[in-house]
Design a protein around this motif. Structure first.
Motif, PDB file in Angstrom:
ATOM      1  N   ARG A   1       0.807  -1.225   0.000  1.00 44.35           N
ATOM      2  CA  ARG A   1       0.000   0.000   0.000  1.00 44.35           C
ATOM      3  C   ARG A   1       0.841   1.275   0.000  1.00 44.35           C
ATOM      4  O   ARG A   1       0.329   2.370   0.216  1.00 44.35           O
ATOM      5  CB  ARG A   1      -0.932   0.017   1.229  1.00 44.35           C
ATOM      6  CG  ARG A   1      -1.950  -1.113   1.236  1.00 44.35           C
ATOM      7  CD  ARG A   1      -3.110  -0.784   2.163  1.00 44.35           C
ATOM      8  NE  ARG A   1      -3.834   0.394   1.714  1.00 44.35           N
ATOM      9  CZ  ARG A   1      -4.058   1.480   2.482  1.00 44.35           C
ATOM     10  NH1 ARG A   1      -3.610   1.535   3.718  1.00 44.35           N
ATOM     11  NH2 ARG A   1      -4.739   2.496   2.015  1.00 44.35           N
ATOM     12  N   ALA A   2       2.127   1.135  -0.286  1.00 44.13           N
ATOM     13  CA  ALA A   2       3.031   2.281  -0.196  1.00 44.13           C
ATOM     14  C   ALA A   2       2.591   3.485  -1.033  1.00 44.13           C
ATOM     15  O   ALA A   2       2.621   4.619  -0.537  1.00 44.13           O
ATOM     16  CB  ALA A   2       4.459   1.865  -0.552  1.00 44.13           C
TER      17      ALA A   2
ATOM     18  N   ARG B   1       1.734   6.901   0.824  1.00 45.66           N
ATOM     19  CA  ARG B   1       2.549   8.081   0.529  1.00 45.66           C
ATOM     20  C   ARG B   1       1.664   9.319   0.389  1.00 45.66           C
ATOM     21  O   ARG B   1       1.952  10.370   0.970  1.00 45.66           O
ATOM     22  CB  ARG B   1       3.355   7.834  -0.751  1.00 45.66           C
ATOM     23  CG  ARG B   1       4.051   9.059  -1.319  1.00 45.66           C
ATOM     24  CD  ARG B   1       4.871   8.687  -2.529  1.00 45.66           C
ATOM     25  NE  ARG B   1       5.355   9.868  -3.232  1.00 45.66           N
ATOM     26  CZ  ARG B   1       6.452   9.903  -3.967  1.00 45.66           C
ATOM     27  NH1 ARG B   1       7.193   8.805  -4.088  1.00 45.66           N
ATOM     28  NH2 ARG B   1       6.831  10.992  -4.584  1.00 45.66           N
ATOM     29  N   GLU B   2       0.595   9.206  -0.365  1.00 41.89           N
ATOM     30  CA  GLU B   2      -0.301  10.343  -0.556  1.00 41.89           C
ATOM     31  C   GLU B   2      -1.074  10.661   0.722  1.00 41.89           C
ATOM     32  O   GLU B   2      -1.281  11.827   1.069  1.00 41.89           O
ATOM     33  CB  GLU B   2      -1.251  10.061  -1.713  1.00 41.89           C
ATOM     34  CG  GLU B   2      -0.547   9.918  -3.054  1.00 41.89           C
ATOM     35  CD  GLU B   2       0.430  11.055  -3.321  1.00 41.89           C
ATOM     36  OE1 GLU B   2       0.015  12.223  -3.224  1.00 41.89           O
ATOM     37  OE2 GLU B   2       1.609  10.774  -3.608  1.00 41.89           O
ATOM     38  N   GLN B   3      -1.510   9.640   1.429  1.00 39.33           N
ATOM     39  CA  GLN B   3      -2.263   9.842   2.676  1.00 39.33           C
ATOM     40  C   GLN B   3      -1.406  10.535   3.723  1.00 39.33           C
ATOM     41  O   GLN B   3      -1.842  11.495   4.383  1.00 39.33           O
ATOM     42  CB  GLN B   3      -2.720   8.479   3.194  1.00 39.33           C
ATOM     43  CG  GLN B   3      -3.478   8.521   4.507  1.00 39.33           C
ATOM     44  CD  GLN B   3      -3.833   7.123   4.975  1.00 39.33           C
ATOM     45  OE1 GLN B   3      -4.022   6.205   4.168  1.00 39.33           O
ATOM     46  NE2 GLN B   3      -3.921   6.939   6.278  1.00 39.33           N
TER      47      GLN B   3
ATOM     48  N   GLU C   1      12.310   4.574  -0.044  1.00 38.64           N
ATOM     49  CA  GLU C   1      12.562   5.215  -1.334  1.00 38.64           C
ATOM     50  C   GLU C   1      11.646   6.413  -1.533  1.00 38.64           C
ATOM     51  O   GLU C   1      12.057   7.436  -2.092  1.00 38.64           O
ATOM     52  CB  GLU C   1      12.394   4.195  -2.461  1.00 38.64           C
ATOM     53  CG  GLU C   1      13.489   3.148  -2.508  1.00 38.64           C
ATOM     54  CD  GLU C   1      14.880   3.759  -2.515  1.00 38.64           C
ATOM     55  OE1 GLU C   1      15.115   4.695  -3.306  1.00 38.64           O
ATOM     56  OE2 GLU C   1      15.725   3.322  -1.699  1.00 38.64           O
ATOM     57  N   ALA C   2      10.405   6.313  -1.063  1.00 34.71           N
ATOM     58  CA  ALA C   2       9.498   7.459  -1.139  1.00 34.71           C
ATOM     59  C   ALA C   2      10.046   8.627  -0.330  1.00 34.71           C
ATOM     60  O   ALA C   2       9.958   9.787  -0.757  1.00 34.71           O
ATOM     61  CB  ALA C   2       8.111   7.064  -0.635  1.00 34.71           C
ATOM     62  N   ALA C   3      10.620   8.331   0.838  1.00 29.43           N
ATOM     63  CA  ALA C   3      11.206   9.380   1.671  1.00 29.43           C
ATOM     64  C   ALA C   3      12.337  10.086   0.931  1.00 29.43           C
ATOM     65  O   ALA C   3      12.429  11.327   0.939  1.00 29.43           O
ATOM     66  CB  ALA C   3      11.722   8.780   2.976  1.00 29.43           C
ATOM     67  N   ARG C   4      13.189   9.310   0.291  1.00 30.27           N
ATOM     68  CA  ARG C   4      14.292   9.910  -0.473  1.00 30.27           C
ATOM     69  C   ARG C   4      13.766  10.787  -1.612  1.00 30.27           C
ATOM     70  O   ARG C   4      14.290  11.875  -1.876  1.00 30.27           O
ATOM     71  CB  ARG C   4      15.188   8.816  -1.051  1.00 30.27           C
ATOM     72  CG  ARG C   4      16.095   8.121  -0.047  1.00 30.27           C
ATOM     73  CD  ARG C   4      17.176   7.345  -0.786  1.00 30.27           C
ATOM     74  NE  ARG C   4      18.128   6.724   0.118  1.00 30.27           N
ATOM     75  CZ  ARG C   4      18.098   5.448   0.469  1.00 30.27           C
ATOM     76  NH1 ARG C   4      17.139   4.656  -0.010  1.00 30.27           N
ATOM     77  NH2 ARG C   4      18.995   4.947   1.280  1.00 30.27           N
ATOM     78  N   GLU C   5      12.734  10.311  -2.297  1.00 27.56           N
ATOM     79  CA  GLU C   5      12.181  11.058  -3.427  1.00 27.56           C
ATOM     80  C   GLU C   5      11.485  12.346  -2.978  1.00 27.56           C
ATOM     81  O   GLU C   5      11.584  13.384  -3.639  1.00 27.56           O
ATOM     82  CB  GLU C   5      11.190  10.178  -4.180  1.00 27.56           C
ATOM     83  CG  GLU C   5      11.836   9.014  -4.912  1.00 27.56           C
ATOM     84  CD  GLU C   5      10.803   8.064  -5.480  1.00 27.56           C
ATOM     85  OE1 GLU C   5       9.594   8.392  -5.420  1.00 27.56           O
ATOM     86  OE2 GLU C   5      11.194   6.991  -5.974  1.00 27.56           O
ATOM     87  N   LEU C   6      10.779  12.268  -1.852  1.00 29.90           N
ATOM     88  CA  LEU C   6      10.036  13.427  -1.369  1.00 29.90           C
ATOM     89  C   LEU C   6      10.933  14.480  -0.735  1.00 29.90           C
ATOM     90  O   LEU C   6      10.582  15.660  -0.697  1.00 29.90           O
ATOM     91  CB  LEU C   6       8.976  12.981  -0.356  1.00 29.90           C
ATOM     92  CG  LEU C   6       7.793  12.202  -0.923  1.00 29.90           C
ATOM     93  CD1 LEU C   6       6.962  11.595   0.208  1.00 29.90           C
ATOM     94  CD2 LEU C   6       6.924  13.108  -1.794  1.00 29.90           C
ATOM     95  N   HIS C   7      12.086  14.060  -0.225  1.00 28.57           N
ATOM     96  CA  HIS C   7      12.979  14.986   0.491  1.00 28.57           C
ATOM     97  C   HIS C   7      14.404  14.861  -0.047  1.00 28.57           C
ATOM     98  O   HIS C   7      15.337  14.547   0.692  1.00 28.57           O
ATOM     99  CB  HIS C   7      12.942  14.677   1.992  1.00 28.57           C
ATOM    100  CG  HIS C   7      11.567  14.526   2.550  1.00 28.57           C
ATOM    101  ND1 HIS C   7      10.712  15.588   2.738  1.00 28.57           N
ATOM    102  CD2 HIS C   7      10.871  13.423   2.938  1.00 28.57           C
ATOM    103  CE1 HIS C   7       9.565  15.158   3.233  1.00 28.57           C
ATOM    104  NE2 HIS C   7       9.638  13.847   3.357  1.00 28.57           N
TER     105      HIS C   7
END
Length: 210
Positions: A14-15, A19-21, A77-83
């Motif tokens: 559900r990543a 991520r959006e939530q 990986e989402a954390a790296r992409e977002l920040h």
């Protein structure tokens, strides 16, 4: 794709939705009631179970040196992409053992566990608390949140009591300085009756030390 670490069931799948939530949850909105317990910058802080990195990035922006631990590859990986510009070390490690982090033999001014502790079963919680305590310098703080309410489908969670957590912490020289019950910051969770207990512990200073 992540290999499931015990307690992370359901998160890799559900990543994208999470991520959006979670992007709608701000650092200040999440931690406002206990922000005054955060050490002054610059401090060394580890965020265990950092998710998409909102807290870690915010702490780094305040001038702290931050290590962010997340065992789910898709969330890390989402954390790296977002920040991408945040001076944060994103680390693949997991509770209850934190083998990678503990191998460094470093200590921190603050250890954060936000929406994490309830994923551990009783045996894992007993194993994890001494490791959490060993990461803290004398006088450092551990900031934890415990979730209460219905478990989302496909997740692994336990309704952990504040009393048990306080007892385990006390056995490791962690003194309770704050216990606060709060509602969820997410409307959907409030509608389901989800509440949280925020706990702040301080590591005792050994006798004879200033």
């Amino acid at each position: 794709m992540s290999i499931n670490v015990s307690g992370t069931e359901g998160y890799a799948e559900r990543a994208p939705a999470l991520r959006e939530q979670w992007r709608a949850i701000s650092f200040a909105g999440q931690h406002g009631p206990i922000l005054h317990f955060m050490p002054d910058a610059p401090a060394k802080i580890v965020d265990i179970g950092c998710g998409i990195g909102t807290d870690a990035a915010a702490l780094a922006a305040l001038g702290h040196a931050v290590v962010a631990v997340e065992p789910v590859d898709e969330l890390r990986e989402a954390a790296r992409e977002l920040h991408p510009s945040a001076p944060v070390e994103w680390l693949d490690d997991s509770l209850p053992d934190l083998a990678v982090l503990l191998a460094r033999r470093g200590t921190f001014d603050a250890v954060m566990l936000t929406a994490v502790w309830m994923h551990l079963d009783e045996e894992q919680r007993h194993r994890a608390m001494p490791r959490i305590a060993s990461l803290l310098r004398a006088g450092g703080v551990s900031i934890m949140s415990l979730r209460h309410g219905p478990v989302p489908e496909g997740r692994r969670m336990f309704d952990v009591t504040p009393e048990e957590t306080i007892r385990l912490a006390s056995m490791q020289g962690l003194r309770l300085v704050c216990e606060l019950r709060t509602s969820s910051v997410q409307q959907a969770n409030r509608d389901r009756g989800v509440t949280w207990t925020r706990l702040v512990f301080e590591k005792s200073v050994p006798p004879g030390r200033p």
